[in-house]
Design a protein around this motif. Structure first.
Motif, short mmCIF file in Angstrom:
data_model
loop_
_atom_site.label_atom_id
_atom_site.label_comp_id
_atom_site.label_asym_id
_atom_site.label_seq_id
_atom_site.Cartn_x
_atom_site.Cartn_y
_atom_site.Cartn_z
N ARG A 180 0.85 -1.19 0.00
CA ARG A 180 0.00 0.00 0.00
C ARG A 180 0.88 1.23 0.00
O ARG A 180 2.06 1.17 0.34
N HIS A 181 0.29 2.33 -0.40
CA HIS A 181 1.00 3.60 -0.44
C HIS A 181 0.36 4.51 0.60
O HIS A 181 -0.85 4.73 0.58
N LEU B 199 -3.97 -0.68 -21.58
CA LEU B 199 -3.89 -0.30 -22.99
C LEU B 199 -3.92 -1.55 -23.88
O LEU B 199 -4.41 -1.51 -25.00
N ASP B 200 -3.38 -2.66 -23.36
CA ASP B 200 -3.31 -3.89 -24.12
C ASP B 200 -3.13 -5.04 -23.14
O ASP B 200 -2.33 -4.94 -22.21
N GLY B 201 -3.87 -6.13 -23.32
CA GLY B 201 -3.70 -7.30 -22.48
C GLY B 201 -4.63 -7.32 -21.27
O GLY B 201 -5.70 -6.71 -21.29
N GLU B 202 -4.20 -8.01 -20.23
CA GLU B 202 -5.00 -8.18 -19.02
C GLU B 202 -4.13 -8.05 -17.78
O GLU B 202 -2.94 -8.37 -17.80
N LEU B 203 -4.77 -7.64 -16.69
CA LEU B 203 -4.10 -7.48 -15.41
C LEU B 203 -5.10 -7.80 -14.31
O LEU B 203 -6.23 -7.33 -14.35
N GLY B 204 -4.69 -8.60 -13.33
CA GLY B 204 -5.53 -8.88 -12.18
C GLY B 204 -5.07 -8.08 -10.98
O GLY B 204 -3.86 -7.94 -10.75
N ILE B 205 -6.01 -7.54 -10.24
CA ILE B 205 -5.69 -6.78 -9.04
C ILE B 205 -6.51 -7.34 -7.88
O ILE B 205 -7.71 -7.56 -8.00
N LEU B 206 -5.83 -7.59 -6.77
CA LEU B 206 -6.48 -8.05 -5.55
C LEU B 206 -6.46 -6.92 -4.54
O LEU B 206 -5.44 -6.25 -4.37
N ILE B 207 -7.58 -6.71 -3.86
CA ILE B 207 -7.69 -5.72 -2.78
C ILE B 207 -7.86 -6.48 -1.48
O ILE B 207 -8.68 -7.40 -1.39
N PHE B 208 -7.07 -6.11 -0.46
CA PHE B 208 -7.07 -6.80 0.83
C PHE B 208 -7.55 -5.87 1.94
O PHE B 208 -7.38 -4.65 1.86
N ASP C 153 -7.10 -5.00 6.18
CA ASP C 153 -5.90 -4.86 7.01
C ASP C 153 -5.45 -6.18 7.64
O ASP C 153 -4.32 -6.29 8.10
N GLU C 154 -6.32 -7.19 7.65
CA GLU C 154 -5.95 -8.50 8.18
C GLU C 154 -5.42 -9.43 7.09
O GLU C 154 -5.10 -10.59 7.36
N GLY C 155 -5.36 -8.95 5.86
CA GLY C 155 -4.81 -9.74 4.77
C GLY C 155 -5.82 -10.58 4.01
O GLY C 155 -5.43 -11.38 3.15
N ARG C 156 -7.10 -10.42 4.29
CA ARG C 156 -8.14 -11.17 3.57
C ARG C 156 -8.46 -10.46 2.25
O ARG C 156 -8.59 -9.24 2.22
N VAL C 157 -8.61 -11.25 1.19
CA VAL C 157 -8.98 -10.68 -0.11
C VAL C 157 -10.42 -10.19 -0.02
O VAL C 157 -11.33 -10.94 0.33
N ARG C 158 -10.63 -8.92 -0.34
CA ARG C 158 -11.95 -8.30 -0.31
C ARG C 158 -12.51 -8.04 -1.70
O ARG C 158 -13.71 -7.88 -1.87
N MET D 51 -3.45 3.99 1.36
CA MET D 51 -3.66 3.10 2.51
C MET D 51 -4.49 1.85 2.19
O MET D 51 -4.89 1.13 3.09
N ILE D 52 -4.73 1.55 0.93
CA ILE D 52 -5.46 0.34 0.55
C ILE D 52 -4.43 -0.72 0.15
O ILE D 52 -3.61 -0.51 -0.75
N TRP D 53 -4.49 -1.86 0.81
CA TRP D 53 -3.60 -2.97 0.48
C TRP D 53 -4.04 -3.56 -0.86
O TRP D 53 -5.22 -3.83 -1.07
N HIS D 54 -3.09 -3.77 -1.77
CA HIS D 54 -3.40 -4.34 -3.07
C HIS D 54 -2.20 -5.11 -3.62
O HIS D 54 -1.07 -4.88 -3.23
N ALA D 55 -2.51 -6.04 -4.52
CA ALA D 55 -1.49 -6.82 -5.21
C ALA D 55 -1.85 -6.87 -6.69
O ALA D 55 -3.02 -6.86 -7.04
N VAL D 56 -0.84 -6.93 -7.52
CA VAL D 56 -1.03 -7.01 -8.95
C VAL D 56 -0.55 -8.38 -9.42
O VAL D 56 0.58 -8.78 -9.12
N ILE D 57 -1.43 -9.09 -10.14
CA ILE D 57 -1.07 -10.42 -10.64
C ILE D 57 -1.34 -10.49 -12.14
O ILE D 57 -2.12 -9.72 -12.66
#
Length: 124
Positions: A70-71, A81-90, A92-97, A118-124
């Motif tokens: 998080r930032h 712009l091209d392709g695909e991207l997955g984003i997960l939002i968590f 504060d306890e680390g659960r995927v929301r 302040m939002i936890w996120h991951a890019v896959i």
């Protein structure tokens, strides 16, 4: 677009006061990422690290991911712009929301996403 690659890197620095990202730029970025040791390439649209907004176009291969982070003081935006991207939002306890697919072609997928500070996120 006038852009110079930094020697020994897959980072391209735009030199234009008005930068346009076209199909040729996307192809160049995709090709650089495919041949890069870390599977990514970056086009910096800002001109200096001291610029108040750091704008970049990233090309990533499927081997890339950015672990949960998080930032504290800035938002982050993703625009496909091209392709695909997955984003997960968590929470504060680390659960995927939330799971969000961003795609340039998949029906029903998002095309852009802004994540507040302040939002936890991951890019896959």
């Amino acid at each position: 677009m006038t852009a110079q690659a930094q020697p020994g890197t897959c980072i391209i620095q735009s030199e234009d006061a008005v930068a346009v990202i076209d199909d040729a730029t996307i192809r160049r970025m995709r090709d650089l990422a495919a041949t890069s040791p870390d599977g990514r390439a970056r086009l910096c649209l800002h001109h200096a690290l001291s610029d108040p907004v750091q704008e970049m176009i990233l090309a990533l291969t499927s081997a890339n991911c950015y672990p949960a982070h998080r930032h504290r003081e800035k938002a982050e935006s993703y625009h496909i712009l091209d392709g695909e991207l997955g984003i997960l939002i968590f929470d504060d306890e680390g659960r995927v929301r939330r799971r969000q697919l961003l795609s340039s072609s998949a029906s029903g997928a998002g095309r852009a996403m802004r994540i507040a500070p302040m939002i936890w996120h991951a890019v896959i």
